[in-house]
Design a protein around this motif. Structure first.
Motif, mmCIF file in Angstrom:
data_model
loop_
_atom_site.group_PDB
_atom_site.id
_atom_site.type_symbol
_atom_site.label_atom_id
_atom_site.label_comp_id
_atom_site.label_asym_id
_atom_site.label_seq_id
_atom_site.Cartn_x
_atom_site.Cartn_y
_atom_site.Cartn_z
ATOM 1 N N UNK A 80 0.826 -1.214 0.000
ATOM 2 C CA UNK A 80 0.000 0.000 0.000
ATOM 3 C C UNK A 80 0.863 1.268 0.000
ATOM 4 N N UNK A 81 0.354 2.297 -0.651
ATOM 5 C CA UNK A 81 0.954 3.627 -0.596
ATOM 6 C C UNK A 81 0.071 4.494 0.289
ATOM 7 N N UNK A 82 0.675 5.151 1.265
ATOM 8 C CA UNK A 82 -0.078 5.983 2.199
ATOM 9 C C UNK A 82 -0.054 7.433 1.734
ATOM 10 N N UNK A 83 -1.197 8.085 1.793
ATOM 11 C CA UNK A 83 -1.288 9.508 1.464
ATOM 12 C C UNK A 83 -2.357 10.140 2.334
ATOM 13 N N UNK A 84 -2.417 11.470 2.286
ATOM 14 C CA UNK A 84 -3.408 12.218 3.057
ATOM 15 C C UNK A 84 -3.424 11.775 4.523
ATOM 16 N N UNK A 85 -2.222 11.669 5.120
ATOM 17 C CA UNK A 85 -2.121 11.245 6.513
ATOM 18 C C UNK A 85 -2.475 12.417 7.419
ATOM 19 N N UNK A 86 -3.405 12.217 8.338
ATOM 20 C CA UNK A 86 -3.785 13.233 9.317
ATOM 21 C C UNK A 86 -3.607 12.670 10.721
ATOM 22 N N UNK A 87 -4.082 13.409 11.715
ATOM 23 C CA UNK A 87 -4.009 12.908 13.086
ATOM 24 C C UNK A 87 -4.814 11.634 13.269
ATOM 25 N N UNK A 93 -3.653 3.196 -1.024
ATOM 26 C CA UNK A 93 -3.897 2.695 -2.376
ATOM 27 C C UNK A 93 -2.882 1.609 -2.675
ATOM 28 N N UNK A 94 -3.255 0.655 -3.519
ATOM 29 C CA UNK A 94 -2.356 -0.460 -3.822
ATOM 30 C C UNK A 94 -2.635 -0.957 -5.238
#
Length: 606
Positions: A148-155, A161-162
């Motif tokens: 998976x690719x991590x994006x839009x990381x918040x608290x 997405x993968x």
């Protein structure tokens, strides 16, 4: 590195044909077929007992089976044995247990259930195929989805997405796993996880399910840290790597959970699992019991959950999986070879591509494909002598590492533990370590075991000197000389890790406190003469001096050398000044129960 139940009454039989699926050896090999016979074994008015018998009628092995059928409304399964049964409305699915899924050609297996109602099964399917025994759909489970690719990381959230998995029958959906537990099932290749805690580490992976209901292995995990919070992740960009020995779970009674209770897991970045064996030019698992079969009780396990008898994966590999879920920043490499198993590398070097393919098959075994992030090669020594002598030639090591990088690609770590012999014409000169460096992420330079009681009468000398000193038995046997020699061969400092031994080497019959004394033989050790863990020596023979950046101790007639937290601090400062990529150590179980040597490495490199 040195190293199950009831008799059935004869009643009328309804033959419901079943199509089976098998693991294909290659695209040209046809799948087998199978049938299933359903018997209503007994009926007591308010309920009944049913039995299915699955038979492999083909010519290749059946590797798993899933029987599906429909009951009319009012008929249902109340309990079952020798299978796992689930339902969705009036549709029922029975899958094999871990121990009865494989059927050789001509073999059969039965499972049974108790039910209520008077209906009979209809619309039977086996592994998604038709039920006449002639349809031959492929049975391969889905491939692992991409990392998976991590994006839009918040608290409190992260978008994942993968890349899609592949399957001969088509992908139905995906399970999203957070820290090894399913948090969602989706039909697309993206998912946004919410309700998370600020400033917290999480690990995400994904597994696919095909239209036949088969679930594939989880792909590689990505570590995600939510924003906010007050707890900082491990500082610094240096590698802090420790070896975990497969055999340590026996006499040493050292287990993966010890990394947690000692506090070491939060202070390291990588683990090398040692050792896989090299046989017939191939990578193989060595001790399968310790690796993936040994059962752990709840209090012994990292997760606090006891292993079950039919669990697909147990042992060290499962404990490492649990450790990675708890500490997502840790990467695990499978290390092959070592002092004892290096004799197989000569044959492996004759066909690097085949060797690399065998290694990847072990690392990516579906049972533990999410555990390992790379491979480490501990060849002692290419084109030189260790336990045995190798004559593969100076290019063999570079060829082997090139084959591994080609097979594993850029998504995996590829590393090697190498000699620290800084002498002219010595082991570093015997192989093309400079040329091989382009294919590795780093070298673990074994800057220890320079001197020891294999020279029974001495002279006494520290086994891991950082620098040379007056009276050293061999001026080129020290860390600084080895690092300088490797750099001169074109190896970047950032690809070199300084080695630390979590043990001492010692002699007995010694009267002189300073190095250079004579001896009568090796000192007594817990597991081997002439060697002892730091955790023992710290109390039994405390350090009485330092030389060349390491400590020594003279107690009674024994003389030992070993690293302490203070000398490790000195060595870490030196490693940073040299632009090295970090440090590694052999091995975890030599440290104290509170991990003071690991703490010294972490503090010194941070």
């Amino acid at each position: 590195m040195r190293f199950r139940h009831r008799a059935l009454a004869g009643l009328a039989t309804l033959l419901l044909p079943l199509a089976g699926m098998v693991g294909l050896a290659g695209p040209a090999q046809a799948a087998t077929s199978a049938t299933a016979t359903y018997t209503k074994a007994s009926d007591w008015g308010t309920g009944f007992e049913g039995k299915w018998t699955v038979k492999n009628t083909g010519t290749t092995a059946l590797t798993s089976w899933t029987v599906e059928w429909d009951f009319p409304s009012g008929t249902s399964v109340t309990s079952a044995w020798d299978t796992d049964v689930t339902s969705s409305g009036t549709h029922w699915t029975a899958k094999n247990k871990s121990w009865n899924g494989t059927l050789a050609p001509g073999a059969s297996v039965s499972f049974g259930f108790n039910g209520t109602g008077s209906g009979s099964p209809a619309n039977c399917k086996l592994n998604g195929g038709s039920c006449d025994g002639t349809s031959v759909p492929g049975d391969a489970a889905p491939s692992a989805p991409g990392t998976p690719t991590a994006s839009a990381v918040t608290d409190t959230s992260v978008k994942l997405t993968w890349s899609a998995a592949t399957d001969d029958k088509g992908i139905k959906n995906y399970d999203v796993l957070r820290d090894g537990a399913k948090v969602a099932t989706v039909t697309t290749t993206s998912y946004t996880d919410t309700g998370l805690t600020a400033g917290t580490d999480y690990s995400y992976s994904v597994r696919a399910r095909d239209t036949a209901g088969q679930t594939g292995p989880a792909g590689r995990a990505v570590a995600v840290r939510t924003t906010g919070g007050t707890t900082e992740p491990p500082t610094g960009d240096k590698v802090k790597l420790g070896y975990f020995t497969e055999w340590g779970v026996y006499g040493r009674n050292y287990h993966v959970k010890n990394l947690v209770t000692s506090g070491s897991a939060s202070k390291i970045t990588h683990i090398n699992y040692a050792f896989g064996n090299v046989k017939d030019g191939k990578c193989v698992v060595d001790d399968t019991y310790a690796a993936y079969d040994k059962a752990y009780t709840a209090d012994q396990s990292v997760s606090g959950t006891a292993d079950t008898w039919d669990q697909p994966l147990r042992g060290n590999f499962n404990q490492l999986r649990q450790l990675k879920a708890k500490y997502p920043h840790i990467k695990v490499l499978y290390s092959f070879g070592g002092w004892t198993y290096s004799g197989g590398f000569g044959q492996a070097a004759q066909n690097p591509a085949a060797f690399a393919a065998s290694c990847k098959a072990v690392v990516e075994d579906p049972r533990w494909a999410d555990v390992f992030d790379g491979i480490d090669i501990d060849w002692e020594y290419p084109n030189a002598c260790g336990l045995t002598c190798d004559t593969s030639g100076p290019a063999a090591f570079a060829n082997l590492m090139r084959g591994l990088r080609s097979e594993f690609g850029s998504d995996y770590l590829v590393t090697a533990a190498i000699t620290a012999d800084g002498s002219d014409g010595g082991k570093i000169d015997a192989a093309d370590y400079g040329g091989a460096a382009r294919y590795v992420d780093w070298y673990n330079v074994m800057t220890y075991d320079y001197f020891g009681a294999w020279d029974r009468t001495g002279p006494t000398a520290p086994h891991s000197p950082l620098t040379s000193y007056n009276g050293i038995p061999n001026a080129s046997f020290n860390s600084a000389a080895a690092i300088a020699k490797l750099k001169a061969k074109g190896v970047q400092g950032g690809k070199l890790l300084l080695g630390i031994g979590f043990y001492g080497r010692g002699w007995t019959g010694v009267t002189q406190s300073a190095p250079g004394g004579t001896a009568t033989g090796p000192a007594t050790g817990t597991y081997e003469a002439g060697i002892e863990d730091y955790k023992i020596l710290k109390a039994s023979c405390p350090a009485t001096g330092t030389i060349a950046g390491t400590a020594y101790a003279h107690c009674g007639s024994n003389w030992w050398s070993y690293d302490t937290p203070a000398t490790i601090g000195t060595k870490m400062a030196w490693a940073k000044s040299q632009g090295l990529g970090g440090a590694f150590f052999w091995e975890f179980s030599g440290d104290t129960s509170n991990g003071e040597l690991v703490n010294a490495i972490n503090s010194g490199l941070s």
